[in-house]
Design a protein around this motif. Structure first.
Motif, mmCIF file in Angstrom:
data_model
loop_
_atom_site.group_PDB
_atom_site.id
_atom_site.type_symbol
_atom_site.label_atom_id
_atom_site.label_comp_id
_atom_site.label_asym_id
_atom_site.label_seq_id
_atom_site.Cartn_x
_atom_site.Cartn_y
_atom_site.Cartn_z
ATOM 1 N N ILE A 36 10.271 -9.001 -4.685
ATOM 2 C CA ILE A 36 9.418 -7.921 -4.185
ATOM 3 C C ILE A 36 7.932 -8.255 -4.277
ATOM 4 O O ILE A 36 7.088 -7.386 -4.037
ATOM 5 C CB ILE A 36 9.736 -6.584 -4.889
ATOM 6 N N LEU A 37 7.600 -9.495 -4.561
ATOM 7 C CA LEU A 37 6.199 -9.887 -4.694
ATOM 8 C C LEU A 37 5.407 -9.599 -3.411
ATOM 9 O O LEU A 37 4.311 -9.041 -3.464
ATOM 10 C CB LEU A 37 6.091 -11.371 -5.068
ATOM 11 N N GLY A 38 5.946 -9.945 -2.258
ATOM 12 C CA GLY A 38 5.253 -9.696 -0.992
ATOM 13 C C GLY A 38 5.026 -8.214 -0.750
ATOM 14 O O GLY A 38 3.947 -7.798 -0.307
ATOM 15 N N LEU A 39 6.034 -7.400 -1.047
ATOM 16 C CA LEU A 39 5.923 -5.952 -0.890
ATOM 17 C C LEU A 39 4.823 -5.393 -1.792
ATOM 18 O O LEU A 39 3.983 -4.595 -1.356
ATOM 19 C CB LEU A 39 7.261 -5.282 -1.216
ATOM 20 N N LEU A 46 -3.423 -2.183 0.490
ATOM 21 C CA LEU A 46 -3.759 -0.959 1.217
ATOM 22 C C LEU A 46 -4.888 -0.253 0.459
ATOM 23 O O LEU A 46 -4.836 -0.148 -0.773
ATOM 24 C CB LEU A 46 -2.544 -0.034 1.318
ATOM 25 N N PRO A 47 -5.901 0.246 1.142
ATOM 26 C CA PRO A 47 -7.031 0.876 0.440
ATOM 27 C C PRO A 47 -6.694 2.211 -0.209
ATOM 28 O O PRO A 47 -7.460 2.698 -1.038
ATOM 29 C CB PRO A 47 -8.088 1.053 1.537
ATOM 30 N N PHE A 48 -5.552 2.796 0.101
ATOM 31 C CA PHE A 48 -5.216 4.138 -0.364
ATOM 32 C C PHE A 48 -4.002 4.147 -1.285
ATOM 33 O O PHE A 48 -3.345 5.176 -1.466
ATOM 34 C CB PHE A 48 -4.966 5.066 0.838
ATOM 35 N N CYS A 49 -3.702 3.002 -1.895
ATOM 36 C CA CYS A 49 -2.502 2.905 -2.727
ATOM 37 C C CYS A 49 -2.636 1.740 -3.701
ATOM 38 O O CYS A 49 -3.321 0.751 -3.421
ATOM 39 C CB CYS A 49 -1.301 2.675 -1.807
ATOM 40 N N PHE A 50 -1.995 1.864 -4.848
ATOM 41 C CA PHE A 50 -1.785 0.716 -5.728
ATOM 42 C C PHE A 50 -0.537 0.950 -6.566
ATOM 43 O O PHE A 50 -0.112 2.084 -6.766
ATOM 44 C CB PHE A 50 -3.015 0.390 -6.600
ATOM 45 N N LEU A 100 -1.264 10.346 2.514
ATOM 46 C CA LEU A 100 -0.189 11.290 2.825
ATOM 47 C C LEU A 100 0.850 10.660 3.749
ATOM 48 O O LEU A 100 2.047 10.882 3.591
ATOM 49 C CB LEU A 100 -0.755 12.569 3.438
ATOM 50 N N LYS A 101 0.406 9.840 4.694
ATOM 51 C CA LYS A 101 1.355 9.147 5.581
ATOM 52 C C LYS A 101 2.244 8.213 4.766
ATOM 53 O O LYS A 101 3.459 8.174 4.967
ATOM 54 C CB LYS A 101 0.608 8.360 6.654
ATOM 55 N N LEU A 102 1.642 7.463 3.839
ATOM 56 C CA LEU A 102 2.432 6.570 2.992
ATOM 57 C C LEU A 102 3.393 7.382 2.118
ATOM 58 O O LEU A 102 4.569 7.024 1.986
ATOM 59 C CB LEU A 102 1.534 5.703 2.114
ATOM 60 N N VAL A 172 8.667 -1.612 7.204
ATOM 61 C CA VAL A 172 7.773 -0.523 7.622
ATOM 62 C C VAL A 172 6.322 -0.885 7.313
ATOM 63 O O VAL A 172 5.430 -0.666 8.129
ATOM 64 C CB VAL A 172 8.168 0.804 6.926
ATOM 65 N N LEU A 173 6.097 -1.458 6.151
ATOM 66 C CA LEU A 173 4.725 -1.769 5.741
ATOM 67 C C LEU A 173 4.139 -2.970 6.467
ATOM 68 O O LEU A 173 2.926 -3.161 6.465
ATOM 69 C CB LEU A 173 4.655 -1.965 4.230
ATOM 70 N N GLN A 174 4.977 -3.783 7.103
ATOM 71 C CA GLN A 174 4.448 -4.901 7.893
ATOM 72 C C GLN A 174 3.559 -4.375 9.011
ATOM 73 O O GLN A 174 2.658 -5.056 9.465
ATOM 74 C CB GLN A 174 5.586 -5.766 8.453
ATOM 75 N N ASN A 175 3.824 -3.154 9.445
ATOM 76 C CA ASN A 175 2.996 -2.510 10.454
ATOM 77 C C ASN A 175 2.150 -1.438 9.764
ATOM 78 O O ASN A 175 2.175 -0.281 10.147
ATOM 79 C CB ASN A 175 3.863 -1.904 11.558
ATOM 80 N N SER A 176 1.421 -1.832 8.723
ATOM 81 C CA SER A 176 0.647 -0.862 7.960
ATOM 82 C C SER A 176 -0.481 -0.245 8.769
ATOM 83 O O SER A 176 -1.074 0.740 8.354
ATOM 84 C CB SER A 176 0.111 -1.494 6.676
ATOM 85 N N SER A 177 -0.767 -0.768 9.950
ATOM 86 C CA SER A 177 -1.792 -0.159 10.782
ATOM 87 C C SER A 177 -1.393 1.266 11.168
ATOM 88 O O SER A 177 -2.243 2.120 11.424
ATOM 89 C CB SER A 177 -2.046 -1.001 12.034
ATOM 90 N N CYS A 178 -0.078 1.555 11.160
ATOM 91 C CA CYS A 178 0.379 2.917 11.479
ATOM 92 C C CYS A 178 -0.018 3.903 10.379
ATOM 93 O O CYS A 178 0.032 5.112 10.586
ATOM 94 C CB CYS A 178 1.886 2.948 11.710
ATOM 95 N N LEU A 179 -0.430 3.399 9.218
ATOM 96 C CA LEU A 179 -0.802 4.264 8.107
ATOM 97 C C LEU A 179 -2.288 4.601 8.118
ATOM 98 O O LEU A 179 -2.698 5.566 7.473
ATOM 99 C CB LEU A 179 -0.460 3.590 6.786
ATOM 100 N N ILE A 180 -3.074 3.799 8.777
ATOM 101 C CA ILE A 180 -4.520 3.983 8.742
ATOM 102 C C ILE A 180 -4.890 5.218 9.573
ATOM 103 O O ILE A 180 -4.554 5.328 10.733
ATOM 104 C CB ILE A 180 -5.274 2.746 9.275
ATOM 105 N N ALA A 181 -5.582 6.139 8.922
ATOM 106 C CA ALA A 181 -5.969 7.389 9.598
ATOM 107 C C ALA A 181 -7.163 7.169 10.516
ATOM 108 O O ALA A 181 -7.981 6.322 10.330
ATOM 109 C CB ALA A 181 -6.290 8.459 8.567
#
Length: 181
Positions: A36-39, A46-50, A100-102, A172-181
């Motif tokens: 899970i290292l890549g995940l 992501l700027p809104f998560c850690f 919130l999207k994440l 899903v996270l590979q397309n993290s651009s869908c999360l950016i508001a």
């Protein structure tokens, strides 16, 4: 997880960026289970998560006594007793539109196998870090425990669910651009 609770509502956290920086400064790749290292890297970028903590999930049984083994199950007897050390992901999510999207994405990952994936909070994480959430892979009857014991047939099912969960979240996270508001 021993302190697992229902989800809590987001609250304002003016210190999110500073807390993220402090949390990630001591994180190194050797602290994370390799599958899970890549995940984890994706989430932390992501700027809104850690991430606060994570575990890939480990199966311990007679033929595999190493409690940190990442090897797939290779059971010769499906009725053997297996100790499972839960797979989980503890995240701190910013109270923002992207956060919130994440939150919604991770919360809905339990649909993969509702009887064996739970989403909520862990009380002790929340006390340390506001807006912290946990998703864990284990049979619902053990959701308040860090380890569980069951037979090999159930272990094979949990292994499959765990693998599917991490793979789908990564996808899903590979397309993290869908999360950016």
């Amino acid at each position: 997880m021993e302190t697992f609770t229902d989800t809590k509502d987001f609250v304002e956290n003016l210190h999110f960026d500073d807390q993220k920086r402090k949390c990630l400064v001591g994180l190194s790749a050797d602290m994370i289970d390799k599958p899970i290292l890549g995940l984890i890297n994706t989430l932390n970028n992501l700027p809104f998560c850690f991430t606060l903590q994570c575990c890939y999930g480990h199966f311990v049984y007679d033929d595999q006594p190493d409690p940190h083994s990442l090897a797939p199950l290779s059971l010769t007897n499906p009725h053997i007793s297996v100790e499972y050390r839960i797979a989980y992901l503890a995240l701190c999510i910013d109270n923002s539109e992207s956060g919130l999207k994440l939150f919604n994405i991770v919360q809905h990952m339990s649909a993969i196998d509702p009887a064996n994936i739970q989403f909520g909070c862990a009380e002790w994480f929340w006390r340390q870090q506001l807006n912290s959430y946990v998703v864990q892979v284990e049979p619902d009857r053990f959701k308040y425990q860090d380890t569980a014991r069951f037979d090999g047939q159930e272990a094979l099912k949990i292994e499959k669910t765990r693998n599917r969960f991490f793979a789908q979240l990564s996808e899903v996270l590979q397309n993290s651009s869908c999360l950016i508001a």
